[in-house]
Scaffold this active site. Sequence first.
Site, PDB file in Angstrom:
ATOM      1  N   TYR A  29       1.141  -1.296   0.233  1.00  0.00           N
ATOM      2  CA  TYR A  29      -0.050   0.109   0.307  1.00  0.00           C
ATOM      3  C   TYR A  29       0.931   0.718   0.238  1.00  0.00           C
ATOM      4  O   TYR A  29       0.531   2.369  -0.520  1.00  0.00           O
ATOM      5  CB  TYR A  29      -0.774  -0.155   1.335  1.00  0.00           C
ATOM      6  CG  TYR A  29      -1.833  -1.103   1.253  1.00  0.00           C
ATOM      7  CD1 TYR A  29      -3.007  -0.813   0.574  1.00  0.00           C
ATOM      8  CD2 TYR A  29      -1.870  -2.439   1.745  1.00  0.00           C
ATOM      9  CE1 TYR A  29      -4.203  -1.930   0.579  1.00  0.00           C
ATOM     10  CE2 TYR A  29      -2.638  -3.150   1.956  1.00  0.00           C
ATOM     11  CZ  TYR A  29      -3.767  -2.524   1.223  1.00  0.00           C
ATOM     12  OH  TYR A  29      -4.694  -4.082   1.396  1.00  0.00           O
ATOM     13  N   GLU A 101      -2.647  -7.051  -2.936  1.00  0.00           N
ATOM     14  CA  GLU A 101      -4.057  -6.227  -2.681  1.00  0.00           C
ATOM     15  C   GLU A 101      -3.080  -4.845  -2.963  1.00  0.00           C
ATOM     16  O   GLU A 101      -1.262  -4.690  -2.491  1.00  0.00           O
ATOM     17  CB  GLU A 101      -3.639  -6.231  -1.278  1.00  0.00           C
ATOM     18  CG  GLU A 101      -5.198  -7.615  -0.820  1.00  0.00           C
ATOM     19  CD  GLU A 101      -5.350  -7.016   0.130  1.00  0.00           C
ATOM     20  OE1 GLU A 101      -4.721  -5.903   1.782  1.00  0.00           O
ATOM     21  OE2 GLU A 101      -5.857  -8.318   1.471  1.00  0.00           O
ATOM     22  N   TRP A 158      -7.680  -2.868  -4.139  1.00  0.00           N
ATOM     23  CA  TRP A 158      -7.696  -3.422  -2.987  1.00  0.00           C
ATOM     24  C   TRP A 158      -8.872  -2.068  -2.378  1.00  0.00           C
ATOM     25  O   TRP A 158      -8.300  -0.832  -2.579  1.00  0.00           O
ATOM     26  CB  TRP A 158      -6.889  -3.371  -1.140  1.00  0.00           C
ATOM     27  CG  TRP A 158      -8.314  -4.115  -0.945  1.00  0.00           C
ATOM     28  CD1 TRP A 158      -8.624  -3.121   0.472  1.00  0.00           C
ATOM     29  CD2 TRP A 158      -8.872  -4.911  -0.249  1.00  0.00           C
ATOM     30  NE1 TRP A 158      -9.082  -4.094   1.103  1.00  0.00           N
ATOM     31  CE2 TRP A 158      -9.166  -5.182   1.028  1.00  0.00           C
ATOM     32  CE3 TRP A 158      -8.887  -6.016  -0.971  1.00  0.00           C
ATOM     33  CZ2 TRP A 158      -9.581  -5.820   1.668  1.00  0.00           C
ATOM     34  CZ3 TRP A 158      -8.881  -7.566  -0.613  1.00  0.00           C
ATOM     35  CH2 TRP A 158      -9.810  -7.039   1.189  1.00  0.00           C
ATOM     36  N   GLU A 165     -12.385  -2.317   7.692  1.00  0.00           N
ATOM     37  CA  GLU A 165     -11.180  -2.516   7.403  1.00  0.00           C
ATOM     38  C   GLU A 165     -10.884  -2.877   8.649  1.00  0.00           C
ATOM     39  O   GLU A 165     -11.426  -2.050  10.079  1.00  0.00           O
ATOM     40  CB  GLU A 165     -10.906  -1.355   6.814  1.00  0.00           C
ATOM     41  CG  GLU A 165     -11.230  -0.927   5.295  1.00  0.00           C
ATOM     42  CD  GLU A 165     -10.469  -2.212   4.634  1.00  0.00           C
ATOM     43  OE1 GLU A 165      -9.048  -2.655   5.159  1.00  0.00           O
ATOM     44  OE2 GLU A 165     -10.280  -2.212   3.838  1.00  0.00           O
ATOM     45  N   TRP A 166      -9.198  -3.831   9.067  1.00  0.00           N
ATOM     46  CA  TRP A 166      -9.509  -4.060  10.258  1.00  0.00           C
ATOM     47  C   TRP A 166      -9.112  -2.989  11.458  1.00  0.00           C
ATOM     48  O   TRP A 166      -9.879  -2.972  12.810  1.00  0.00           O
ATOM     49  CB  TRP A 166      -8.224  -4.795   9.826  1.00  0.00           C
ATOM     50  CG  TRP A 166      -8.557  -5.952   9.715  1.00  0.00           C
ATOM     51  CD1 TRP A 166      -9.553  -6.877   9.522  1.00  0.00           C
ATOM     52  CD2 TRP A 166      -7.126  -7.418   9.613  1.00  0.00           C
ATOM     53  NE1 TRP A 166      -9.262  -7.865   8.751  1.00  0.00           N
ATOM     54  CE2 TRP A 166      -8.349  -8.509   8.903  1.00  0.00           C
ATOM     55  CE3 TRP A 166      -6.242  -7.305   9.860  1.00  0.00           C
ATOM     56  CZ2 TRP A 166      -7.855  -9.274   8.928  1.00  0.00           C
ATOM     57  CZ3 TRP A 166      -5.343  -8.904   9.413  1.00  0.00           C
ATOM     58  CH2 TRP A 166      -6.077  -9.856   8.786  1.00  0.00           C
ATOM     59  N   PHE A 174     -11.986   1.841   0.772  1.00  0.00           N
ATOM     60  CA  PHE A 174     -11.174   1.603  -0.368  1.00  0.00           C
ATOM     61  C   PHE A 174     -11.644   1.061  -1.688  1.00  0.00           C
ATOM     62  O   PHE A 174     -11.009   0.408  -1.810  1.00  0.00           O
ATOM     63  CB  PHE A 174     -10.638   0.203   0.417  1.00  0.00           C
ATOM     64  CG  PHE A 174      -9.260   0.646   1.705  1.00  0.00           C
ATOM     65  CD1 PHE A 174      -8.406   0.784   1.331  1.00  0.00           C
ATOM     66  CD2 PHE A 174      -9.521   1.390   3.246  1.00  0.00           C
ATOM     67  CE1 PHE A 174      -7.416   1.096   2.209  1.00  0.00           C
ATOM     68  CE2 PHE A 174      -8.938   1.562   3.695  1.00  0.00           C
ATOM     69  CZ  PHE A 174      -7.819   1.845   3.377  1.00  0.00           C
TER      70      PHE A 174
END
Length: 206
Positions: A29, A101, A158, A165-166, A174
């Site tokens: 990312y 991702e 992603w 999201e965690w 996202f």
Amino acid sequence: MLGSRLPSFSAEDRRKLGYRLDFIGVNHYTTLYAKDCMFSVCPVGQETQNAMVAVTGERNGHPIGLRASAMPTFYVVPDGIEKMVTYIMKRYNNVPMFITENGGDGYTNVEDWLDDQWRIQYLDGYLTKLAKVISFIINMTTIKPGRDGADVRGYFVWSLLDNFEWLYGYTLRFGLYYVDYETQERKPKSSVKCYRGFLQSGLYES
């Protein structure tokens, strides 16, 4: 450093681990600076578990890349994906890779979620750098050698849909498709059209 926390391996375990990998999947990312703090104290809040490094997005007061307003530790650094893929290619004898991702959310304002120009710029930068290092490029009709030789077999944005999201729950978006969490209605964002055009045009084949 890990000592007794490391697992033990039997002869059978070692035999299984001796087989060649089928592929390496990579989630990527952003990029940060890392500083060794093996023999010094890591700055509070910057330590990275057992790696004994401190990570930061700034050096000498200058950010490593464009900062995403939605995530304080997220920076746009397209060079990072090129360097990461090149490193894995050299370190692991060019085992096939999948970018499993890659993406981000740069917005805190609701009105920007559908017209996501930030994501368009992000994907353009990262896909351009990724295309620079892949070993073959596939479009609708051809497969031909790439520039630098990394065996990247696939790429996944992603994500397809806004989701949970965690770390951020439902506060970040996202997805390529906007989801109204109350009604479950889904709407394509501006980035969908651009990404579809990239997939259909062979934009990075030259």
